[in-house]
Design an enzyme around this catalytic site. Sequence first.
Site, PDB file in Angstrom:
ATOM      1  N   ASN A  14       9.456  55.566  15.817  1.00 57.83           N
ATOM      2  CA  ASN A  14       8.607  54.898  16.792  1.00 57.83           C
ATOM      3  C   ASN A  14       8.422  53.440  16.380  1.00 57.83           C
ATOM      4  O   ASN A  14       8.077  53.160  15.239  1.00 57.83           O
ATOM      5  CB  ASN A  14       7.252  55.618  16.813  1.00 57.83           C
ATOM      6  N   SER A  50       0.454  52.572  23.292  1.00 61.34           N
ATOM      7  CA  SER A  50      -0.608  52.957  22.365  1.00 61.34           C
ATOM      8  C   SER A  50      -1.937  52.375  22.828  1.00 61.34           C
ATOM      9  O   SER A  50      -2.062  51.168  23.001  1.00 61.34           O
ATOM     10  CB  SER A  50      -0.308  52.448  20.949  1.00 61.34           C
ATOM     11  N   ASN A  52      -4.477  52.111  21.077  1.00 67.36           N
ATOM     12  CA  ASN A  52      -5.144  51.544  19.913  1.00 67.36           C
ATOM     13  C   ASN A  52      -4.667  50.132  19.570  1.00 67.36           C
ATOM     14  O   ASN A  52      -5.146  49.541  18.618  1.00 67.36           O
ATOM     15  CB  ASN A  52      -4.964  52.472  18.709  1.00 67.36           C
ATOM     16  N   LYS A  92       8.286  55.024  25.469  1.00 68.26           N
ATOM     17  CA  LYS A  92       7.072  55.856  25.465  1.00 68.26           C
ATOM     18  C   LYS A  92       6.015  55.203  26.337  1.00 68.26           C
ATOM     19  O   LYS A  92       5.560  54.096  26.055  1.00 68.26           O
ATOM     20  CB  LYS A  92       6.555  56.047  24.038  1.00 68.26           C
ATOM     21  N   THR A 120       3.818  61.741  27.716  1.00 66.94           N
ATOM     22  CA  THR A 120       3.136  60.463  27.651  1.00 66.94           C
ATOM     23  C   THR A 120       2.485  60.281  26.282  1.00 66.94           C
ATOM     24  O   THR A 120       2.395  61.224  25.495  1.00 66.94           O
ATOM     25  CB  THR A 120       2.004  60.363  28.702  1.00 66.94           C
ATOM     26  N   ASN A 121       1.990  59.073  26.096  1.00 69.25           N
ATOM     27  CA  ASN A 121       1.156  58.788  24.937  1.00 69.25           C
ATOM     28  C   ASN A 121      -0.227  59.366  25.213  1.00 69.25           C
ATOM     29  O   ASN A 121      -0.403  60.145  26.143  1.00 69.25           O
ATOM     30  CB  ASN A 121       1.099  57.261  24.714  1.00 69.25           C
ATOM     31  N   THR A 122      -1.198  58.953  24.452  1.00 65.55           N
ATOM     32  CA  THR A 122      -2.566  59.441  24.622  1.00 65.55           C
ATOM     33  C   THR A 122      -3.273  58.657  25.729  1.00 65.55           C
ATOM     34  O   THR A 122      -2.833  57.602  26.147  1.00 65.55           O
ATOM     35  CB  THR A 122      -3.339  59.312  23.296  1.00 65.55           C
ATOM     36  N   GLY A 143      -3.974  66.285  23.727  1.00 64.00           N
ATOM     37  CA  GLY A 143      -4.292  67.705  23.842  1.00 64.00           C
ATOM     38  C   GLY A 143      -4.642  68.140  25.252  1.00 64.00           C
ATOM     39  O   GLY A 143      -4.267  67.503  26.234  1.00 64.00           O
ATOM     40  N   GLY A 172      -0.023  66.394  25.592  1.00 66.43           N
ATOM     41  CA  GLY A 172      -0.881  67.348  26.255  1.00 66.43           C
ATOM     42  C   GLY A 172      -0.069  68.487  26.853  1.00 66.43           C
ATOM     43  O   GLY A 172      -0.583  69.396  27.473  1.00 66.43           O
TER      44      GLY A 172
END
Length: 173
Positions: A14, A50, A52, A92, A120-122, A143, A172
């Site tokens: 990544n 991301s 973050n 991503k 997907t990402n978060t 999740g 998820g």
Amino acid sequence: NVRHAQYQGILGINIGKKALTPIGNAADDYLTCLRKAYPHAGYIAVNISSPNTANLRQLQGEDALNGLLKLLKAEQQKLADTHGRYVPIALKIAPDLEGGQIVQIARLLMQHRIEGVIATNTTLSRNGVANLPHGAETGGLSGAPLREKSTAVIRALAAELQGALPIIGAGGI
């Protein structure tokens, strides 16, 4: 660490921009990472989603993404010639995209012949966890609360891509 690993399977690495790099200079970070990771990777995951990293998701916009993918594909070809092997790229993306954004991304993936998409990402959303302890914490959420969003993005991508490239479900699923 990758250089010294004994792992024999397919290794996805990544890559992303540094947190302190201005979004206007993000491509420089991606190209540096691509060059360093390429000799060791089975595939490269280009993370533009991301939650973050401040402003990173701006790279999912049509103009920014078009420019980034163009640079990455040109560098990928140079690296393939240098190393004598072709390492695929997967993009991503975020689960928090609208339908029109997914259509644009799918079009750019095919236009630039990107080899895969990770969906997907978060998520930034706190739906489903807002009333739980720590439910209001910042950062990406994965999740079960992400399942519907990730599945919807995968479904929309599948409709647009029509099998043109693989979709890797994550976040998820």
